[in-house]
Design a protein around this motif. Structure first.
Motif, PDB file in Angstrom:
ATOM      1  N   ALA A 275     -19.484  43.606  12.404  1.00  0.00           N
ATOM      2  CA  ALA A 275     -19.397  44.877  11.703  1.00  0.00           C
ATOM      3  C   ALA A 275     -19.920  44.737  10.265  1.00  0.00           C
ATOM      4  N   CYS A 276     -19.635  43.590   9.654  1.00  0.00           N
ATOM      5  CA  CYS A 276     -20.089  43.360   8.278  1.00  0.00           C
ATOM      6  C   CYS A 276     -21.616  43.346   8.216  1.00  0.00           C
ATOM      7  N   PHE A 277     -22.247  42.650   9.167  1.00  0.00           N
ATOM      8  CA  PHE A 277     -23.707  42.575   9.160  1.00  0.00           C
ATOM      9  C   PHE A 277     -24.335  43.922   9.516  1.00  0.00           C
ATOM     10  N   GLU A 278     -23.696  44.668  10.406  1.00  0.00           N
ATOM     11  CA  GLU A 278     -24.186  46.009  10.720  1.00  0.00           C
ATOM     12  C   GLU A 278     -24.153  46.887   9.469  1.00  0.00           C
ATOM     13  N   LYS A 279     -23.089  46.769   8.688  1.00  0.00           N
ATOM     14  CA  LYS A 279     -22.966  47.541   7.454  1.00  0.00           C
ATOM     15  C   LYS A 279     -24.054  47.141   6.459  1.00  0.00           C
ATOM     16  N   CYS A 280     -24.333  45.828   6.404  1.00  0.00           N
ATOM     17  CA  CYS A 280     -25.394  45.360   5.511  1.00  0.00           C
ATOM     18  C   CYS A 280     -26.735  45.978   5.899  1.00  0.00           C
ATOM     19  N   LEU A 281     -26.978  46.080   7.201  1.00  0.00           N
ATOM     20  CA  LEU A 281     -28.238  46.655   7.660  1.00  0.00           C
ATOM     21  C   LEU A 281     -28.300  48.157   7.417  1.00  0.00           C
ATOM     22  N   GLU A 282     -27.149  48.815   7.454  1.00  0.00           N
ATOM     23  CA  GLU A 282     -27.128  50.242   7.116  1.00  0.00           C
ATOM     24  C   GLU A 282     -27.550  50.450   5.669  1.00  0.00           C
ATOM     25  N   LEU A 283     -27.077  49.545   4.811  1.00  0.00           N
ATOM     26  CA  LEU A 283     -27.396  49.662   3.387  1.00  0.00           C
ATOM     27  C   LEU A 283     -28.822  49.203   3.092  1.00  0.00           C
ATOM     28  N   ASP A 284     -29.283  48.229   3.866  1.00  0.00           N
ATOM     29  CA  ASP A 284     -30.626  47.691   3.658  1.00  0.00           C
ATOM     30  C   ASP A 284     -31.230  47.308   5.005  1.00  0.00           C
ATOM     31  N   PRO A 285     -31.987  48.214   5.627  1.00  0.00           N
ATOM     32  CA  PRO A 285     -32.564  47.940   6.948  1.00  0.00           C
ATOM     33  C   PRO A 285     -33.509  46.737   6.969  1.00  0.00           C
ATOM     34  N   LYS A 286     -33.943  46.271   5.815  1.00  0.00           N
ATOM     35  CA  LYS A 286     -34.852  45.127   5.757  1.00  0.00           C
ATOM     36  C   LYS A 286     -34.125  43.810   5.497  1.00  0.00           C
ATOM     37  N   ASN A 287     -32.813  43.827   5.581  1.00  0.00           N
ATOM     38  CA  ASN A 287     -32.023  42.615   5.326  1.00  0.00           C
ATOM     39  C   ASN A 287     -32.153  41.665   6.525  1.00  0.00           C
ATOM     40  N   GLU A 288     -33.121  40.762   6.460  1.00  0.00           N
ATOM     41  CA  GLU A 288     -33.408  39.884   7.590  1.00  0.00           C
ATOM     42  C   GLU A 288     -32.308  38.857   7.815  1.00  0.00           C
ATOM     43  N   PHE A 289     -31.623  38.430   6.766  1.00  0.00           N
ATOM     44  CA  PHE A 289     -30.515  37.492   6.925  1.00  0.00           C
ATOM     45  C   PHE A 289     -29.423  38.114   7.794  1.00  0.00           C
ATOM     46  N   ALA A 290     -29.039  39.358   7.475  1.00  0.00           N
ATOM     47  CA  ALA A 290     -28.000  40.035   8.255  1.00  0.00           C
ATOM     48  C   ALA A 290     -28.448  40.246   9.694  1.00  0.00           C
ATOM     49  N   LEU A 291     -29.723  40.598   9.885  1.00  0.00           N
ATOM     50  CA  LEU A 291     -30.232  40.825  11.237  1.00  0.00           C
ATOM     51  C   LEU A 291     -30.206  39.531  12.044  1.00  0.00           C
ATOM     52  N   ALA A 292     -30.593  38.420  11.418  1.00  0.00           N
ATOM     53  CA  ALA A 292     -30.574  37.139  12.120  1.00  0.00           C
ATOM     54  C   ALA A 292     -29.161  36.737  12.509  1.00  0.00           C
ATOM     55  N   ARG A 293     -28.221  36.902  11.589  1.00  0.00           N
ATOM     56  CA  ARG A 293     -26.835  36.542  11.908  1.00  0.00           C
ATOM     57  C   ARG A 293     -26.270  37.450  13.003  1.00  0.00           C
ATOM     58  N   LEU A 294     -26.628  38.702  12.958  1.00  0.00           N
ATOM     59  CA  LEU A 294     -26.180  39.633  13.993  1.00  0.00           C
ATOM     60  C   LEU A 294     -26.748  39.222  15.349  1.00  0.00           C
ATOM     61  N   GLY A 295     -28.017  38.820  15.347  1.00  0.00           N
ATOM     62  CA  GLY A 295     -28.638  38.371  16.590  1.00  0.00           C
ATOM     63  C   GLY A 295     -28.007  37.098  17.125  1.00  0.00           C
ATOM     64  N   ASP A 296     -27.604  36.191  16.238  1.00  0.00           N
ATOM     65  CA  ASP A 296     -26.966  34.948  16.668  1.00  0.00           C
ATOM     66  C   ASP A 296     -25.658  35.209  17.412  1.00  0.00           C
ATOM     67  N   ALA A 297     -24.958  36.253  17.006  1.00  0.00           N
ATOM     68  CA  ALA A 297     -23.653  36.568  17.617  1.00  0.00           C
ATOM     69  C   ALA A 297     -23.782  37.467  18.841  1.00  0.00           C
ATOM     70  N   HIS A 298     -24.991  37.897  19.157  1.00  0.00           N
ATOM     71  CA  HIS A 298     -25.197  38.888  20.223  1.00  0.00           C
ATOM     72  C   HIS A 298     -25.381  38.201  21.573  1.00  0.00           C
ATOM     73  N   LYS A 299     -24.844  38.785  22.617  1.00  0.00           N
ATOM     74  CA  LYS A 299     -25.064  38.304  23.971  1.00  0.00           C
ATOM     75  C   LYS A 299     -26.137  39.170  24.608  1.00  0.00           C
ATOM     76  N   PHE A 300     -27.279  38.571  24.870  1.00  0.00           N
ATOM     77  CA  PHE A 300     -28.416  39.327  25.380  1.00  0.00           C
ATOM     78  C   PHE A 300     -28.307  39.493  26.887  1.00  0.00           C
ATOM     79  N   GLU A 301     -28.441  40.731  27.337  1.00  0.00           N
ATOM     80  CA  GLU A 301     -28.264  41.042  28.754  1.00  0.00           C
ATOM     81  C   GLU A 301     -29.577  41.095  29.522  1.00  0.00           C
ATOM     82  N   GLY A 302     -30.704  41.268  28.844  1.00  0.00           N
ATOM     83  CA  GLY A 302     -31.983  41.356  29.540  1.00  0.00           C
ATOM     84  C   GLY A 302     -33.108  41.592  28.574  1.00  0.00           C
ATOM     85  N   ALA A 303     -34.353  41.572  29.105  1.00  0.00           N
ATOM     86  CA  ALA A 303     -35.527  41.696  28.250  1.00  0.00           C
ATOM     87  C   ALA A 303     -35.585  43.030  27.525  1.00  0.00           C
ATOM     88  N   ASP A 304     -34.905  44.047  28.056  1.00  0.00           N
ATOM     89  CA  ASP A 304     -34.937  45.372  27.422  1.00  0.00           C
ATOM     90  C   ASP A 304     -33.778  45.582  26.460  1.00  0.00           C
TER      91      ASP A 304
END
Length: 343
Positions: free
Chosen positions: A1-30
């Motif tokens: 939730a913290c990283f999502e909030k960071c991206l709301e404030l700054d959509p170009k925050n690549e650090f927050a996006l990377a950390r969010l991706g690290d915690a994400h469970k990917f279900e498929g190519a789409d």
């Protein structure tokens, strides 16, 4: 939730996006998260973002895209990390082997406390093994401890050349310091494990200071280690990790030095196969415990249910039950090994 909030404030925050991706469970190519990562990647100079995207592609089976992302991340790191020179690494390892001999080690001895050092190279299963031992009532998992790297940096600059002044008085002082260090971190009546990987360089020095120490080397198919290292951002101290050719070279030096320590230490150095840990945990860990002088306890097979802190890149893996999914993972990238080595 913290990283999502960071991206709301700054959509170009690549650090927050990377950390969010690290915690994400990917279900498929789409998966929409892959699209979010891929949208930023072409213009990004942030290695973390490319490694995260690579892991996302890997999870959904897009291996060519995954390798390209891992390579991009490593390529971005190369100009800002110390260069790995194979000849320099070879010279260091040769100096260590020449300096630490049976005659040199025979100067020291006596009694000591009995810590256990897990010295497998990165991504070889050392974290898994420490978590299994840490579940046993006779061990406390210490993680990657700084005692010996700091001691070497402070007292032996230019290691291993500065060992001529080592004497019994210094040995006893450092032994007492390490015993106190262990007592502060280990639960009562337990043995502390230290899984700092670069301690493998100092095994001879450690054995001189702590005669009752035991050393465990986790080993694994080098191809799988290479893929895992190449796809993980290990940092500036691991310059070999940026190219397959250098990873293979360093792994060869590691194995050669471990063979040297084995000749010196005999049964006090124990080699454990990652594949055996996964396929035959009862037999493999049972034999290890017997070698360490400890009784079997079924709780070691429930390591994933224990509450503990893991501060390495293996944090997510050791929260899961044993699985074979990482064995033979390199075959997804076999063509890149053929390109690098002609195999």
């Amino acid at each position: 939730a913290c990283f999502e909030k960071c991206l709301e404030l700054d959509p170009k925050n690549e650090f927050a996006l990377a950390r969010l991706g690290d915690a994400h469970k990917f279900e498929g190519a789409d998966d929409p998260m892959i699209s979010r990562l891929a949208e930023h990647a072409p213009q990004s100079k942030n290695p973390d973002l490319h490694f995260t995207l690579g892991r996302a592609y890997d999870q959904v089976g897009q291996y060519d895209e995954a390798w390209a992302s891992f390579k991009k991340g490593n390529d971005l790191d190369r100009p800002v990390q110390p260069e790995y020179r194979q000849s320099r690494a070879e010279a260091l390892f040769d100096r260590i082997s020449s300096r630490f001999t049976s005659d040199w080690l025979s100067q020291f001895g006596g009694d000591s406390h009995d810590p256990v050092f897990i010295c497998g190279i990165f991504r070889s299963g050392s974290t898994l093994l420490e978590q299994m031992l840490g579940a046993h009532p006779r061990f406390t998992a210490g993680g990657e401890l700084e005692f010996f790297p700091r001691l070497v940096t402070k007292s032996f600059p230019g290691f291993p050349e500065k060992l001529d002044g080592l004497n019994a008085e210094s040995i006893e002082e450092w032994k007492s310091q390490h015993a106190a260090f262990c007592a502060q971190r280990a639960d009562e009546n337990t043995r502390l494990t230290d899984k700092r990987p670069d301690n493998f360089l100092y095994i001879g020095l450690i054995k001189a200071m702590i005669p009752n120490a035991k050393f465990i080397i986790t080993e694994r198919d080098w191809h799988d280690i290479a893929v895992s290292v190449f796809s993980t951002r290990l940092g500036a101290s691991q310059g070999y990790a940026l190219r397959l050719q250098d990873i293979r070279h360093y792994l060869g030096l590691h194995r050669k030095l471990i063979d040297h320590w084995q000749e010196l230490l005999g049964d006090d150095l124990i080699r454990i196969s990652y594949e055996d840990m996964v396929d035959n945990p009862r037999e493999t860990i049972g034999g290890l415990l017997e070698n360490l002088g400890e009784d079997w306890d079924d709780v070691v097979l429930e390591f994933d249910k224990q509450e503990s802190t893991v501060g390495t890149a293996s944090v997510w893996q050791v929260r899961q039950p044993l699985t074979r999914k990482s064995i033979g993972r390199w075959k997804n990238y076999e063509k890149h090994f053929k390109e690098a080595f002609g195999e």
